[in-house]
Motif scaffolding. Structure first.
Motif, PDB file in Angstrom:
ATOM      1  N   LEU A 182      11.416   5.577   4.796  1.00  0.00           N
ATOM      2  CA  LEU A 182      10.678   5.830   6.031  1.00  0.00           C
ATOM      3  C   LEU A 182      11.613   5.686   7.225  1.00  0.00           C
ATOM      4  CD1 LEU A 182       7.540   3.682   5.129  1.00  0.00           C
ATOM      5  CD2 LEU A 182       7.648   6.177   5.116  1.00  0.00           C
ATOM      6  N   LYS A 198       2.587   2.532   1.880  1.00  0.00           N
ATOM      7  CA  LYS A 198       2.739   3.683   0.985  1.00  0.00           C
ATOM      8  C   LYS A 198       2.086   3.425  -0.369  1.00  0.00           C
ATOM      9  CE  LYS A 198       6.885   5.428   0.568  1.00  0.00           C
ATOM     10  NZ  LYS A 198       8.384   5.487   0.514  1.00  0.00           N
ATOM     11  N   ARG A 199       1.839   2.136  -0.680  1.00  0.00           N
ATOM     12  CA  ARG A 199       1.395   1.777  -2.023  1.00  0.00           C
ATOM     13  C   ARG A 199       0.015   1.141  -2.076  1.00  0.00           C
ATOM     14  NH1 ARG A 199       6.615   1.719  -1.158  1.00  0.00           N
ATOM     15  NH2 ARG A 199       8.095   2.177  -2.843  1.00  0.00           N
ATOM     16  N   LEU A 211       1.170   7.366   8.342  1.00  0.00           N
ATOM     17  CA  LEU A 211       0.481   6.318   7.583  1.00  0.00           C
ATOM     18  C   LEU A 211      -0.761   5.869   8.354  1.00  0.00           C
ATOM     19  CD1 LEU A 211       3.662   4.312   6.530  1.00  0.00           C
ATOM     20  CD2 LEU A 211       2.224   5.719   5.028  1.00  0.00           C
TER      21      LEU A 211
END
Length: 433
Positions: A254, A306-307, A333
């Motif tokens: 990122l 992201k997870r 995000l």
């Protein structure tokens, strides 16, 4: 009149003795035993014998200075830096990297009362992507001093090269000195900061008097010739961008934008591994809700987002919260929210804490997070990763989690600053309840 001995009183001596060093402390000092107490001797390594002069003799420890080294350790190496031993930046270039890592790991293990599972390290040279060099015009010699402070002194060491700096910044030093020395305002320069960002190098020049148009033009031409972004700081709280783009760096793929004055991890190679290890240790699942305390501009928060299903980042500095929000937006995000809070307050009373958190990460400053630990315990996450830049406050703060039933599952030494006394680490706590 009666006189009483004070343990704090400094006792100096010139006694000469011969000793053999059996340990290396995290600051690069050899440790021997003399009269039943620790004797610290800069420049000596384990197994080495030397004649030393006692410089200080206190009730619980003593300090010595090498007069003549009588043997060499197989782990003694030639320092790469021509300024080593004078410059205060590095303390351990005379020791092999393996020995440095072992001594730091041993110090961490002693404080945490358990073995270190792994050392997270990158390249031991050319790792620093940020440096602040002091500037001082010397009327007697009619020259500009540019460099770092001497060990234990405020005098400046004129640095011609610095092998721990990333190559691009190290190579910039001679031309930078020539440029600054040629300014009309050379007597009014405070310091210069160099940063290697993801989009190239930048420089921040602090000056205490107004720059002439000629000086500004000279600096701008220098920035173009060296392909670096130029920022001027006429006052400590003011930053004027003269040339180049705004900087950014990468974390887990990122792009994080930052101001030249913002804190970023100095060692990019270790930072990338540290973030990856934190993500793996937390075992973030797609349905998890994760809390990141002392989140800064999102170094861990955005990779977590992201997870996980949802991530909350909390930071005590309002400007960093604004940058974190902008970084989340720029990276697309939408499952991460940032809050500006006093982290000493009870965060469990905030509305965003009502649903609890499965995992917590915290990365506090050197003072640690004593006021936060009980709040984390109230949230009762299954896993906690604590990233620390001070093993003493880490050991103190860990006691709260251990007393609450958490167990240390992983302990890593982060070799963030090779050749120095800085000791960083990270710990995984797991609650099996």
């Amino acid at each position: 009149m009666a006189q009483f001995y004070s343990a704090k009183r400094r006792v100096t001596t010139r006694q000469k003795i011969t000793v053999t060093v059996n340990d290396l402390d995290p600051f690069g000092q050899g440790v021997a035993r003399h009269n039943g107490k620790a004797l610290f001797i800069p420049g000596l390594l384990p197994t080495e014998t030397a004649e030393i002069t006692l410089k200080e003799d206190k009730r619980q420890f003593a300090r010595g200075e090498v007069s003549r080294r009588l043997s060499d350790s197989p782990e003694r190496v030639a320092p790469l830096c021509p300024h080593f031993g004078i410059c205060g930046g590095c303390q351990q270039q005379h020791a092999s990297v393996a020995l440095q890592q072992r001594s730091k790991s041993a110090a961490l293990a002693r404080l945490m009362k358990r073995d270190v599972n792994e050392v997270i390290a990158a390249e031991p040279w050319a790792y620093r992507r940020r440096a602040r060099l002091s500037l001082s015009w010397q009327p007697k010699t009619q020259r500009l001093e540019m460099g770092f402070r001497k060990a234990g002194d405020s005098d400046i060491v004129n640095v011609t090269r610095c092998p721990v700096l990333v190559h691009r910044l190290d190579a910039l030093l001679p031309a930078l000195r020539d440029c600054l020395a040629g300014l009309k305002a050379v007597r009014h320069l405070g310091h210069v900061e160099l940063v290697e960002a993801g989009n190239g190098p930048l420089m921040v020049l602090r000056h205490t008097a107004a720059l002439s148009a000629e000086d500004k033009d000279k600096l701008e031409r220098f920035s173009h010739s060296q392909k670096l972004a130029l920022f001027l700081a006429p006052q400590s709280e003011i930053l004027e961008q003269v040339s180049g783009e705004s900087p950014w760096y990468s974390s887990d793929g990122l792009r994080l934008s930052f101001s030249p004055r913002d804190f970023i991890q100095v060692n990019d190679g270790v930072n990338q591994q540290m973030v990856a290890r934190a993500l793996a240790w937390l075992d973030v699942q797609p349905g998890d809700r994760v809390l990141d305390l002392f989140c800064g501009m999102g170094n861990f928060t955005l990779p977590l987002a992201k997870r996980a299903a949802e991530v909350v980042g909390v930071e005590g500095v309002a400007d960093l919260v604004a940058k974190a929000q902008e970084n989340a937006r720029q990276n697309g995000l939408q499952n991460v929210t940032f809050f500006h809070e006093n982290l000493e307050d009870d965060v469990t009373k905030q509305p965003w804490a009502n649903h609890g958190f499965d995992k917590v990460l915290l990365d506090p400053a050197r003072a640690g997070a004593a006021g936060v630990m009980q709040h984390i315990i109230k949230l009762s996450p299954g896993r906690v990763v604590y990233v620390s830049c001070n093993p003493a406050t880490l050991a103190r703060d860990s006691e709260a989690l251990l007393s609450a039933g958490y167990q240390i599952q992983r302990l890593a030494m982060l070799d963030m600053f090779p050749h120095t006394g800085h000791l960083e680490s990270m710990v995984l706590f797991v609650n099996h309840k």
